[in-house]
Motif scaffolding. Sequence first.
Motif, short mmCIF file in Angstrom:
data_model
loop_
_atom_site.label_atom_id
_atom_site.label_comp_id
_atom_site.label_asym_id
_atom_site.label_seq_id
_atom_site.Cartn_x
_atom_site.Cartn_y
_atom_site.Cartn_z
N ALA A 46 0.87 -1.18 0.00
CA ALA A 46 0.00 0.00 0.00
C ALA A 46 0.90 1.23 0.00
O ALA A 46 1.74 1.39 0.88
CB ALA A 46 -0.91 0.01 1.23
N CYS A 47 0.75 2.07 -1.01
CA CYS A 47 1.59 3.25 -1.17
C CYS A 47 0.84 4.51 -0.75
O CYS A 47 -0.25 4.78 -1.26
CB CYS A 47 2.05 3.39 -2.62
SG CYS A 47 3.05 2.02 -3.22
N GLY A 48 1.42 5.28 0.16
CA GLY A 48 0.85 6.55 0.58
C GLY A 48 1.51 7.70 -0.15
O GLY A 48 2.11 7.52 -1.20
N MET A 49 1.41 8.88 0.43
CA MET A 49 2.00 10.04 -0.23
C MET A 49 3.52 9.94 -0.27
O MET A 49 4.13 10.14 -1.32
CB MET A 49 1.57 11.33 0.47
CG MET A 49 2.10 12.59 -0.20
SD MET A 49 1.49 14.11 0.56
CE MET A 49 -0.22 14.08 0.02
N ARG A 50 4.13 9.62 0.88
CA ARG A 50 5.58 9.52 0.96
C ARG A 50 6.02 8.30 1.75
O ARG A 50 7.14 8.26 2.25
CB ARG A 50 6.15 10.79 1.63
CG ARG A 50 5.94 12.07 0.84
CD ARG A 50 6.40 13.28 1.63
NE ARG A 50 5.51 13.55 2.75
CZ ARG A 50 4.57 14.51 2.75
NH1 ARG A 50 4.44 15.29 1.70
NH2 ARG A 50 3.79 14.68 3.80
N HIS A 51 5.15 7.33 1.89
CA HIS A 51 5.51 6.12 2.63
C HIS A 51 4.84 4.91 2.01
O HIS A 51 3.96 5.03 1.14
CB HIS A 51 5.12 6.25 4.11
CG HIS A 51 3.65 6.11 4.38
ND1 HIS A 51 2.71 7.05 3.99
CD2 HIS A 51 2.94 5.12 4.99
CE1 HIS A 51 1.51 6.67 4.38
NE2 HIS A 51 1.61 5.49 4.98
N SER A 52 5.27 3.73 2.45
CA SER A 52 4.71 2.48 1.95
C SER A 52 4.53 1.49 3.09
O SER A 52 5.26 1.51 4.07
CB SER A 52 5.64 1.85 0.89
OG SER A 52 5.89 2.73 -0.18
N GLN B 212 2.57 -10.11 9.24
CA GLN B 212 3.42 -8.99 9.63
C GLN B 212 3.20 -7.83 8.69
O GLN B 212 3.02 -8.02 7.48
CB GLN B 212 4.89 -9.39 9.60
CG GLN B 212 5.30 -10.38 10.68
CD GLN B 212 6.78 -10.73 10.59
OE1 GLN B 212 7.23 -11.33 9.63
NE2 GLN B 212 7.54 -10.35 11.62
N VAL B 213 3.20 -6.61 9.24
CA VAL B 213 3.11 -5.40 8.44
C VAL B 213 4.41 -4.62 8.60
O VAL B 213 4.88 -4.41 9.73
CB VAL B 213 1.92 -4.52 8.87
CG1 VAL B 213 1.90 -3.21 8.08
CG2 VAL B 213 0.60 -5.28 8.69
N TYR B 214 5.00 -4.21 7.50
CA TYR B 214 6.23 -3.44 7.50
C TYR B 214 5.95 -2.04 6.94
O TYR B 214 5.08 -1.87 6.08
CB TYR B 214 7.32 -4.12 6.65
CG TYR B 214 7.94 -5.32 7.29
CD1 TYR B 214 9.19 -5.24 7.90
CD2 TYR B 214 7.29 -6.55 7.29
CE1 TYR B 214 9.78 -6.35 8.50
CE2 TYR B 214 7.86 -7.67 7.88
CZ TYR B 214 9.11 -7.56 8.48
OH TYR B 214 9.68 -8.66 9.07
N GLY B 215 6.71 -1.06 7.42
CA GLY B 215 6.59 0.30 6.90
C GLY B 215 7.94 0.87 6.56
O GLY B 215 8.96 0.51 7.15
N PHE B 216 7.96 1.77 5.57
CA PHE B 216 9.19 2.48 5.21
C PHE B 216 8.82 3.76 4.47
O PHE B 216 7.72 3.89 3.93
CB PHE B 216 10.14 1.60 4.39
CG PHE B 216 9.50 0.80 3.29
CD1 PHE B 216 9.47 1.24 1.99
CD2 PHE B 216 8.91 -0.43 3.59
CE1 PHE B 216 8.87 0.49 0.98
CE2 PHE B 216 8.31 -1.20 2.58
CZ PHE B 216 8.29 -0.73 1.28
N GLY B 217 9.74 4.71 4.48
CA GLY B 217 9.47 6.02 3.89
C GLY B 217 9.33 7.06 4.98
O GLY B 217 9.89 6.94 6.08
#
Length: 416
Positions: free
Chosen positions: A158-164, A177-182
């Motif tokens: 899932a892609c947001g404005m400046r993160h994923s 598991q959910v991972y985040g970056f950005g």
Amino acid sequence: MEENERDKGGEVEIWSWGAGTDGQLGTTRLEDEHLPQLLDLPRFSSAGPISLLACGGAHVLALTTDGKVVTWGRGTSGQLGHGDMVSSLQPKHVKLLESFVMTHVSAGWSHSGFVSDTGCLFTCGDGSFGQLGHGDCKSHCSPVKVSYFDSKHVDQIACGMRHSLVLLKGTGLSGDQVYGFGSGKRGQLGVSMDNTRSISVPQATVGLEGVEIISIDANGDHSAALSALVPGVVNIVYLINSSSLLLLYLVPPQKLMGICTPGEEDLVALQMFTALGVFLHLCASPKLLLDGITCGGEVFMLGGNRHGVLGDPQKGSQVKHLSEESREENLEKVQGLDGLNVVQIAAGAEHSALNRVIKTWGWGEHGQLGLGNTYDQISPQAVRLGHRLPGQHTMIKVYCGSGFTFAIKAVIPSQT
């Protein structure tokens, strides 16, 4: 759409309207459209029947039923994956992914994500906040495999404005598991209780351990994850925003209990409502907008009400631009939908749409409401997609980008 209507023998139409100055509408014109435009289907069907669309800041990703990806619209950050940083008026295949069968795509503001049937993740576009997940802040004009997940099986991005966000479906004891970056400036990554400026290497979200997650969503500067619906058990929507993990409890008989932040001992009571078989469908927007549909077809929303995005006539006046900025902390029922059994919703930057009979409301500056004007609407308004013959049954799926809207309409053959 999870299955393609053309396989049932029905005619399929693709419509678009709203902001179009970057070619995102697929009309071959660089201009806004205030009314729905029927697209030239041969240009799209040459890529194969479309099963899923993803609308970003000003670009569109289309996933075909045979697992191929075509993209068009703004490409100045490389988000189209064509190997250059050029916008495209025409749908074009993402050639680097031709040898893969893709199962999921997501479009952010200026970046894109693609998942294959083997669980490989590819990203491209703007990487200035680390949102591509490659361990740096470089941009890429062709999809690049995210090596961090080489030994893992990615299910969704899932892609947001400046993160994923990335969802891994667990096997055995590992669990989902959910991972985040950005960018994590507003806590949208959920990787710690403190705001994180940005990270370029995926990190696991804190607080979702042991939870079965069926879908994730990201847009603007917030994120969401939806847990599995288990009859007779508490069902939870996890909202990640502003360094808080919010828990929204739905307890049989489906009474909304409240929202709380980790660390708080008391549950904050919110507005109560009852409905049969309530479930929530997440459609993210930069204003912490959560849309919910009940099995009876009712729609509830919470978040910022700028431009009338909550669809409540009592929260504003019908002027070209609503100046009052309000933020709803309670789920509010969207008015003006009585008698409709709503089956799907979508939210853009500051406008919303639902289907079966398409109705739109909120920000209308670019014509994204499809009503023939640029006015904001504070209550749902009907949108017409051509003419429907008497007795004809249709299925419609709507998708919202930032200031533009797409709809795929399929005629369902009568059973005789």
